[in-house]
Design a protein around this motif. Structure first.
Motif, PDB file in Angstrom:
ATOM      1  N   UNK A  30      -1.400   4.514  -1.260  1.00 45.34           N
ATOM      2  CA  UNK A  30      -2.655   4.629  -0.507  1.00 45.34           C
ATOM      3  C   UNK A  30      -2.369   5.017   0.934  1.00 45.34           C
ATOM      4  N   UNK A  88      -9.609   3.137  -8.000  1.00 45.50           N
ATOM      5  CA  UNK A  88      -9.795   4.227  -8.966  1.00 45.50           C
ATOM      6  C   UNK A  88      -8.550   5.110  -9.007  1.00 45.50           C
ATOM      7  N   UNK A  89      -7.996   5.406  -7.816  1.00 44.36           N
ATOM      8  CA  UNK A  89      -6.800   6.244  -7.764  1.00 44.36           C
ATOM      9  C   UNK A  89      -5.627   5.546  -8.444  1.00 44.36           C
ATOM     10  N   UNK A  90      -5.477   4.244  -8.181  1.00 47.13           N
ATOM     11  CA  UNK A  90      -4.348   3.525  -8.781  1.00 47.13           C
ATOM     12  C   UNK A  90      -4.469   3.499 -10.301  1.00 47.13           C
ATOM     13  N   UNK A  91      -5.695   3.545 -10.803  1.00 49.94           N
ATOM     14  CA  UNK A  91      -5.897   3.519 -12.248  1.00 49.94           C
ATOM     15  C   UNK A  91      -5.699   4.896 -12.870  1.00 49.94           C
ATOM     16  N   UNK A  92      -5.461   5.892 -12.031  1.00 52.76           N
ATOM     17  CA  UNK A  92      -5.136   7.211 -12.553  1.00 52.76           C
ATOM     18  C   UNK A  92      -6.201   8.258 -12.300  1.00 52.76           C
ATOM     19  N   UNK A  93      -7.231   7.928 -11.505  1.00 51.88           N
ATOM     20  CA  UNK A  93      -8.300   8.890 -11.257  1.00 51.88           C
ATOM     21  C   UNK A  93      -7.887   9.846 -10.139  1.00 51.88           C
ATOM     22  N   UNK A  94      -7.991  11.134 -10.399  1.00 53.20           N
ATOM     23  CA  UNK A  94      -7.742  12.126  -9.363  1.00 53.20           C
ATOM     24  C   UNK A  94      -8.831  12.062  -8.314  1.00 53.20           C
ATOM     25  N   UNK A 103      -9.473   3.450  -3.729  1.00 53.99           N
ATOM     26  CA  UNK A 103      -8.042   3.188  -3.928  1.00 53.99           C
ATOM     27  C   UNK A 103      -7.798   2.684  -5.349  1.00 53.99           C
ATOM     28  N   UNK A 137       0.834  -1.208   0.000  1.00 59.50           N
ATOM     29  CA  UNK A 137       0.000   0.000   0.000  1.00 59.50           C
ATOM     30  C   UNK A 137       0.869   1.259   0.000  1.00 59.50           C
ATOM     31  N   UNK A 195      -1.424   8.684  -5.251  1.00 61.75           N
ATOM     32  CA  UNK A 195      -1.454   7.386  -5.946  1.00 61.75           C
ATOM     33  C   UNK A 195      -1.803   7.496  -7.437  1.00 61.75           C
ATOM     34  N   UNK A 196      -2.676   8.467  -7.790  1.00 64.31           N
ATOM     35  CA  UNK A 196      -3.099   8.507  -9.191  1.00 64.31           C
ATOM     36  C   UNK A 196      -2.014   9.035 -10.113  1.00 64.31           C
ATOM     37  N   UNK A 230      -2.796  -1.902  -9.715  1.00 62.90           N
ATOM     38  CA  UNK A 230      -2.994  -2.585  -8.437  1.00 62.90           C
ATOM     39  C   UNK A 230      -4.132  -3.587  -8.575  1.00 62.90           C
TER      40      UNK A 230
END
Lengths: 374, 393
Positions: free
Chosen positions: A71, B291-297, B289, A66, A91-92, A98
């Motif tokens: 995260x 969504x964020x990891x996929x690039x979403x702000x 999480x 994480x 993270x974005x 992930x």
């Protein structure tokens, strides 16, 4: 690391010349003053490798993942991706893939929409998105299921969608948090093969978290064993299995007979050990240690041989014998309260009756000596 | 089915019999009674039965049938005063002067007069007879149309009766506007509040839920009165503002739309906050999480991964507040001005004040039906979403 174990032969991280895609430098993580999840963890992930973080629950392996994903943020330490400090990066912006144990698919979207989501965020053209989504669906063997709702899929299918979604925008690193944890045994085996195959095909770096040592052994290029928020050992599966850094790693990776004793003599990487029952055995010593050190001799059950003529023979009585088809599982009690579990090929042997005297032994070349306590 | 299972099924149903009985007595029967009252129009039937019978075949446009005036000459002197008074009240809903016309005519007929047109010129006008025909009963759409400021017109079906003082469409609209504004205000307040609470430690969460629940244990009258103390001209807020020199004259905070929305929002907040908080606490953060990891702000992750998860709770709470506010009248009555009274206030006025049960029932029916339609709409929408999810499963 270094400080966590006195043995010097464990590969040191951050060696010069290694192409590291992720570097964790002295990561600490604690909640409040009481709960410390990670202690000064340093670890390098090599470009293109399949690295598994292995450990029991509470070992900090998921936290480590994480932290790489962003995260959570470490209390101390640094995270480098491709040499750049990303410790405080959202993270974005990290461009990672992930995969979660709980799949984390968007329930309001179809399979196609889920996989297209990261591509839409990257503002690709519709045709390109469709092409890539179909490609990803083919890759995870879900061809033609794009229009389904994710809730209509089985657990295995959902995890394939999650994988396809994490791969479709071609991140350089894919992080997986126990992705097969919720699946049944048979499905896990076939998914493990698929993960390996996908890893080989795409050449991405995979960082995989699991508490299942079989999964770690069969899939990984390297395994990092964690315990109580510390890195215990890192290396290829064979090394971790055959030359564990300590008794924890030895017993965590497969069945292990750990015979406790003290080193009484040393010659050419060969140590003489006096066991707690007074028996003298000989075993190779892969580490630097001095006479008088408390150690354990690791004997895997399948390395145990029968008969008084075998090297390192120990006398005892047979306590239990279970037939497993291709092998017998024997439990032998030897002097000094030591119990030895043996896995003996069932073909062409005659097992004595329970309660009979029996001698077991093990090769003085193959078994190894490990530090007793960590 | 196996007899044992049948017995079990019967036992299962037996458990809900008390609830069903209560629903029947306190909801179904009264509702049917409301429907019946809203279409009952039988005062003329009771007081002038022959006139009612004579007017029924008339189309309302041609010449007034002679039988009708004959029947009036016969019925009016013979009518019981109480029943005539009831008819007079019914007719006065259309024309305030109709009551006196009836009484006067009855008096004159009793004292020997025979020519209706001579007694009062209005008997020569077809409008008077049309009014009577609308009341010929025994059932009519008079009250239901009245609830929408409409009246049956014999030439063109229904017609706007706005010029005769109709106002219920306005009130209905106003009720919906107040309910809508209250819902929006409650949402604006509850969303960040619940978000904050859901992110807090469990101790804070428990405390916060207690604080949200607290108003439930206080009488609504007490709470509303407390607001009056705060908002009135010599109230806490105005005095503070005056003392601090920010204003010279008290701000008009009470007896207006502002006060109604403020107090209603306060009263309704828990109904929105509790379901919203429940859904926020159940949110799977792995989705945001992911969504964020996929690039979403943060905004995109909120929209794509967070909002869809809390939407059912949000919709349930908002619908609850909206529907409850629609039927609310105590608070608007206490802190609102004349132009802020909701339809509930008028229903209350007609039942406990003027005794116009027909119109009260019609307005109540309109409110019930529009609420039911809203709930049905919501059900259809969520059902649609679920169906989509369950398609070809």
């Amino acid at each position: 690391m270094g400080a966590s174990t006195p043995f010097a032969k464990i590969p040191e991280v951050g060696q010069d010349g290694a192409d590291n895609i992720v570097s964790l430098r002295n990561l600490s993580m604690s909640y409040g003053r009481m709960q410390t999840i990670l202690h000064d963890l340093s670890l390098d992930v090599r470009r293109g490798e399949f690295l598994t973080l292995l450990g029991p629950s509470g070992s900090g392996k998921t936290t480590t993942l994480m932290l790489i994903a962003g995260f959570q943020y470490p209390s101390n330490g640094q995270i480098l991706i491709d040499g750049k400090d990303v410790t405080a990066l959202a993270p974005h912006r990290r461009e990672l893939g992930v995969v979660f144990q709980s799949y984390a698919l968007f329930p309001q979207m179809t399979v196609h929409e889920n996989i297209a989501f990261p591509l839409k965020l990257r503002k690709l053209h519709r045709q390109e998105i469709d092409r890539r989504v179909h490609e990803a669906l083919d890759l995870v063997h879900l061809t033609g299921l794009g229009k389904r709702r994710t809730t209509q899929l089985s657990g295995g299918q959902q995890q394939r969608v999650a994988l396809a979604r994490a791969l479709v925008y071609r991140p350089k690193i894919v992080l997986m948090d126990e992705p097969l944890g919720a699946l049944d045994r048979g499905l896990r085996d076939s998914m493990q093969r698929e993960f390996r195959e996908i890893h080989r095909t795409l050449g991405m770096t995979f960082v995989y978290v699991t508490h299942d040592q079989h999964e770690a052994l069969t899939m990984s290029d390297r395994i990092a064993v964690l315990k109580d928020g510390r890195l215990v050992q890192i290396g290829p599966p064979e090394e971790i299995y055959r030359r564990p850094a300590n008794s924890f790693v030895a017993s965590f990776l497969g069945d292990a007979n750990l015979l406790e004793g003290k080193i009484t003599g040393l010659s050419d990487n060969q140590a003489t050990v006096r066991l707690s029952g007074g028996q003298i055995v000989q075993a190779p010593l892969p580490y630097d240690a001095s006479v008088g050190s408390s150690v354990s001799v690791l004997v895997r059950p399948d390395a145990v041989t029968l008969g008084a003529g075998s090297p390192n023979a120990l006398r005892g009585t047979l306590q239990d014998a279970a037939f497993h088809g291709d092998h017998y599982r024997l439990q032998v009690a030897v002097e000094g309260g030591i119990k030895i579990s043996a896995k003996i090929a069932s073909h062409g042997i005659l097992v004595p009756s329970i309660g009979d005297a029996i001698a077991v032994g093990f090769s003085n070349v193959d078994p190894t000596i490990v530090l007793t306590r960590i | 089915m196996h007899p044992h299972e049948t017995w079990r099924a019967i036992r299962g149903y037996a458990l809900v019999i008390p609830v069903l009985a209560m629903l029947l007595v306190t909801f179904v029967v009264p509702l049917l009674e409301v429907v019946r009252t809203s279409v009952t129009d039988d005062e003329m039937q009771a007081s002038l039965p022959n006139v009612a019978a004579a007017l029924r075949p008339w189309d309302g446009q041609s010449v007034v049938p002679a039988e009708a005036s004959q029947a009036l000459l016969l019925d009016l002197p013979a009518a019981a005063p109480q029943k005539l008074a009831a008819l007079g009240r019914r007719l006065s809903y259309e024309d305030p002067k109709a009551n006196s016309l009836l009484r006067l005519t009855a008096q004159r007929l009793k004292s020997g007069a025979t020519n209706l047109a001579e007694i009062d010129g209005r008997w020569a006008q077809p409008g008077t007879w049309q009014m009577l025909k609308r009341a010929a009963g025994p059932y009519s759409s008079f009250y239901l149309l009245g609830a929408f400021d409409l009246r049956r017109d014999f030439g063109n079906g229904v017609k706007d009766s706005y010029e005769t003082g109709g106002l219920y469409r306005n009130i209905l609209l106003r009720t919906f506007v107040i309910a809508f504004l209250t819902t929006v205000c409650a949402l604006v307040l509850a969303f960040p509040l619940c978000f904050f609470i859901s992110q807090s430690s469990s101790v804070i969460q428990r405390g916060a839920v207690l604080i949200i629940m607290l108003p439930f244990w206080t009488s609504i009258i007490v709470r509303t009165t407390a607001w009056i103390v705060l908002l009135q001209d010599r109230g806490v807020i105005n005095q503070l503002l005056e003392a601090s020199g920010l204003i010279n004259r008290p701000l008009p905070l009470l007896h207006n739309r502002f006060a109604v929305i403020v107090v209603l929002t306060h009263v309704m907040l828990p109904f929105l906050a509790l379901p919203l908080l429940a859904s926020m606490r159940a949110v799977d953060h792995r989705l945001t999480d992911a969504a964020a990891s996929l690039g979403a702000g943060p905004l995109r992750a909120f929209w794509s991964a967070y909002l869809p998860q809390i939407l059912p709770g949000l919709a349930a709470g908002a619908m609850l507040v909206f529907v409850l506010t629609l039927g609310f009248y105590v608070t608007p009555a206490l802190v609102g001005g004349p132009a802020d009274q909701t339809i509930g206030a008028y229903i209350s006025l007609f039942t406990t004040g003027t005794g116009n049960w027909g119109l009260a029932s019609a307005l109540g029916l309109v409110l019930t039906v529009s609420t039911a339609l809203l709930l049905a709409l919501r059900q259809t929408l969520t059902g649609f979403a679920k169906d989509q999810g369950a398609a070809d499963r």
